[in-house]
Design a protein around this motif. Sequence first.
Motif, PDB file in Angstrom:
ATOM      1  N   SER A 225     -48.299 -33.231   5.828  1.00 50.35           N
ATOM      2  CA  SER A 225     -47.456 -33.725   6.917  1.00 50.35           C
ATOM      3  C   SER A 225     -48.025 -34.988   7.559  1.00 50.35           C
ATOM      4  CB  SER A 225     -47.286 -32.636   7.984  1.00 50.35           C
ATOM      5  OG  SER A 225     -48.506 -32.388   8.667  1.00 50.35           O
ATOM      6  N   ARG A 226     -49.276 -35.325   7.204  1.00 49.66           N
ATOM      7  CA  ARG A 226     -49.905 -36.529   7.749  1.00 49.66           C
ATOM      8  C   ARG A 226     -50.469 -37.360   6.609  1.00 49.66           C
ATOM      9  NH1 ARG A 226     -52.153 -32.441  11.406  1.00 49.66           N
ATOM     10  NH2 ARG A 226     -53.932 -32.349   9.975  1.00 49.66           N
ATOM     11  N   THR A 227     -50.859 -38.579   6.900  1.00 49.39           N
ATOM     12  CA  THR A 227     -51.501 -39.428   5.901  1.00 49.39           C
ATOM     13  C   THR A 227     -52.943 -38.980   5.693  1.00 49.39           C
ATOM     14  OG1 THR A 227     -52.353 -41.043   7.482  1.00 49.39           O
ATOM     15  CG2 THR A 227     -50.099 -41.385   6.660  1.00 49.39           C
ATOM     16  N   VAL A 228     -53.523 -39.400   4.579  1.00 47.38           N
ATOM     17  CA  VAL A 228     -54.915 -39.066   4.312  1.00 47.38           C
ATOM     18  C   VAL A 228     -55.815 -39.601   5.418  1.00 47.38           C
ATOM     19  CG1 VAL A 228     -56.852 -39.443   2.741  1.00 47.38           C
ATOM     20  CG2 VAL A 228     -54.589 -38.946   1.822  1.00 47.38           C
ATOM     21  N   GLY A 229     -55.558 -40.827   5.840  1.00 47.89           N
ATOM     22  CA  GLY A 229     -56.374 -41.413   6.896  1.00 47.89           C
ATOM     23  C   GLY A 229     -56.335 -40.611   8.182  1.00 47.89           C
ATOM     24  N   GLU A 230     -55.126 -40.142   8.554  1.00 47.58           N
ATOM     25  CA  GLU A 230     -54.997 -39.317   9.753  1.00 47.58           C
ATOM     26  C   GLU A 230     -55.728 -37.989   9.581  1.00 47.58           C
ATOM     27  OE1 GLU A 230     -50.663 -40.631  11.555  1.00 47.58           O
ATOM     28  OE2 GLU A 230     -50.732 -39.241   9.848  1.00 47.58           O
ATOM     29  N   ILE A 232     -58.318 -37.329   7.719  1.00 51.06           N
ATOM     30  CA  ILE A 232     -59.765 -37.547   7.771  1.00 51.06           C
ATOM     31  C   ILE A 232     -60.226 -37.670   9.217  1.00 51.06           C
ATOM     32  CG2 ILE A 232     -61.587 -39.205   7.230  1.00 51.06           C
ATOM     33  CD1 ILE A 232     -60.815 -37.414   4.896  1.00 51.06           C
ATOM     34  N   GLU A 233     -59.479 -38.368  10.040  1.00 51.19           N
ATOM     35  CA  GLU A 233     -59.850 -38.513  11.448  1.00 51.19           C
ATOM     36  C   GLU A 233     -59.784 -37.173  12.171  1.00 51.19           C
ATOM     37  OE1 GLU A 233     -61.245 -41.200  12.759  1.00 51.19           O
ATOM     38  OE2 GLU A 233     -61.110 -41.972  10.709  1.00 51.19           O
ATOM     39  N   PHE A 234     -58.728 -36.383  11.891  1.00 44.91           N
ATOM     40  CA  PHE A 234     -58.652 -35.030  12.460  1.00 44.91           C
ATOM     41  C   PHE A 234     -59.871 -34.204  12.049  1.00 44.91           C
ATOM     42  CE2 PHE A 234     -54.040 -35.655  13.170  1.00 44.91           C
ATOM     43  CZ  PHE A 234     -53.910 -35.054  14.420  1.00 44.91           C
ATOM     44  N   ALA A 235     -60.204 -34.253  10.763  1.00 44.64           N
ATOM     45  CA  ALA A 235     -61.315 -33.449  10.249  1.00 44.64           C
ATOM     46  C   ALA A 235     -62.648 -33.893  10.844  1.00 44.64           C
ATOM     47  CB  ALA A 235     -61.346 -33.534   8.719  1.00 44.64           C
ATOM     48  N   ALA A 240     -67.030 -31.647  12.983  1.00 49.01           N
ATOM     49  CA  ALA A 240     -68.265 -32.440  13.069  1.00 49.01           C
ATOM     50  C   ALA A 240     -69.520 -31.581  13.051  1.00 49.01           C
ATOM     51  CB  ALA A 240     -68.236 -33.308  14.324  1.00 49.01           C
ATOM     52  N   SER A 241     -69.397 -30.323  13.495  1.00 50.06           N
ATOM     53  CA  SER A 241     -70.571 -29.448  13.567  1.00 50.06           C
ATOM     54  C   SER A 241     -70.886 -28.760  12.239  1.00 50.06           C
ATOM     55  CB  SER A 241     -70.361 -28.379  14.638  1.00 50.06           C
ATOM     56  OG  SER A 241     -69.251 -27.546  14.302  1.00 50.06           O
ATOM     57  N   SER A 242     -70.043 -28.943  11.229  1.00 47.86           N
ATOM     58  CA  SER A 242     -70.226 -28.273   9.944  1.00 47.86           C
ATOM     59  C   SER A 242     -70.705 -29.261   8.885  1.00 47.86           C
ATOM     60  CB  SER A 242     -68.910 -27.641   9.479  1.00 47.86           C
ATOM     61  OG  SER A 242     -69.005 -27.213   8.137  1.00 47.86           O
ATOM     62  N   PRO A 243     -71.980 -29.174   8.471  1.00 47.41           N
ATOM     63  CA  PRO A 243     -72.469 -30.095   7.433  1.00 47.41           C
ATOM     64  C   PRO A 243     -71.704 -29.982   6.126  1.00 47.41           C
ATOM     65  CG  PRO A 243     -74.307 -28.963   8.502  1.00 47.41           C
ATOM     66  CD  PRO A 243     -73.058 -28.283   8.959  1.00 47.41           C
ATOM     67  N   VAL A 249     -65.596 -34.595   3.923  1.00 51.83           N
ATOM     68  CA  VAL A 249     -65.041 -35.732   4.666  1.00 51.83           C
ATOM     69  C   VAL A 249     -65.718 -37.033   4.242  1.00 51.83           C
ATOM     70  CG1 VAL A 249     -64.836 -36.776   6.968  1.00 51.83           C
ATOM     71  CG2 VAL A 249     -64.328 -34.337   6.633  1.00 51.83           C
ATOM     72  N   ASP A 250     -67.035 -37.038   4.198  1.00 55.05           N
ATOM     73  CA  ASP A 250     -67.772 -38.245   3.825  1.00 55.05           C
ATOM     74  C   ASP A 250     -67.490 -38.649   2.381  1.00 55.05           C
ATOM     75  OD1 ASP A 250     -68.875 -38.278   6.355  1.00 55.05           O
ATOM     76  OD2 ASP A 250     -70.760 -37.339   5.746  1.00 55.05           O
ATOM     77  N   PHE A 251     -67.333 -37.655   1.501  1.00 61.29           N
ATOM     78  CA  PHE A 251     -67.033 -37.924   0.097  1.00 61.29           C
ATOM     79  C   PHE A 251     -65.718 -38.687  -0.030  1.00 61.29           C
ATOM     80  CE2 PHE A 251     -65.337 -36.917  -4.084  1.00 61.29           C
ATOM     81  CZ  PHE A 251     -66.443 -36.968  -4.907  1.00 61.29           C
ATOM     82  N   ILE A 252     -64.684 -38.234   0.685  1.00 62.69           N
ATOM     83  CA  ILE A 252     -63.381 -38.907   0.607  1.00 62.69           C
ATOM     84  C   ILE A 252     -63.415 -40.238   1.345  1.00 62.69           C
ATOM     85  CG2 ILE A 252     -60.949 -38.738   1.261  1.00 62.69           C
ATOM     86  CD1 ILE A 252     -61.139 -35.730   0.845  1.00 62.69           C
ATOM     87  N   ALA A 253     -64.049 -40.264   2.518  1.00 66.89           N
ATOM     88  CA  ALA A 253     -64.090 -41.502   3.294  1.00 66.89           C
ATOM     89  C   ALA A 253     -64.819 -42.612   2.552  1.00 66.89           C
ATOM     90  CB  ALA A 253     -64.758 -41.237   4.640  1.00 66.89           C
TER      91      ALA A 253
END
Length: 277
Positions: A225-230, A232-235, A240-243, A249-253
Amino acid sequence: MKIQTVIHPSSVIEAGAQIGEGARIGPFCHVGPDAVVGDRVELVSHVSVIGATTIGASTKVYPMAILGGPPQNTKHKGGRTTLVIGENCTIREGVTMHVGTDSSRGETTIGNNGNFLAYAHIAHDCVVGKNATFANQATLGGHCEVGNNVYIGGLTAVHQFVRIGDNAFLGGCSAIVGDVIPYAIAVGNRASLRGLNIIGLKRAGLPRSEIHLLRKAYKTIFDRSRTVGENIEFAKAEFASSPTAMKIVDFIAGRGKRHYAVPSLKGSDGDDTDDED
């Protein structure tokens, strides 16, 4: 007490080759002048170690394996490039691993504790992490990056330049043409994601709470329902507390404009688990 090094008289060890303490070189092997065979390495028989190849300690190599062959890349101009194989690997019958190219990173690197079954192939300039398992005839094209604890099923081919994240599972007879995120299962001809590798995560000792969080992150990242960029920002904000989640997230970004595998449109998460987990 030193362990005796044993070299069968039918084998050819060229001048300049380095053979470690306690190594065992069986019948009809060929070890080239730039090769380094580590301590306690065993070449069972009919093994060729050519090029500038280093084999780490306690690795066992079975018949007809060829390690350090020149890259199958027309850009290579014959410069000295290398293959480095880690410690405690198992390299079964007919496996081929090539050195790097002089127009790229120049080295093919294999991590410790790898298990490479019959006729697996690792092409030039690949990086393979530790604890990898390649089933029979699993194949990497050139320049691939494979993380730690990755399983690649039999007859599966990975396209050149593709990245495979840590703890991913690639099903057999698959064609992997895009990057596969960490912890995922990817299956199919032009593979899609089939959920998370829950069994692999459990075996790795990941706590149940972290697995639940990772599943939520997976659904957030691939919310259509959202873009990949959106997504990633949500995630980034929510997990942020989950390595482990942030590793995805870092892999895709960090992919740039690279293609990556996504879940099938059929709508199944495909998590390899049960309702309690």
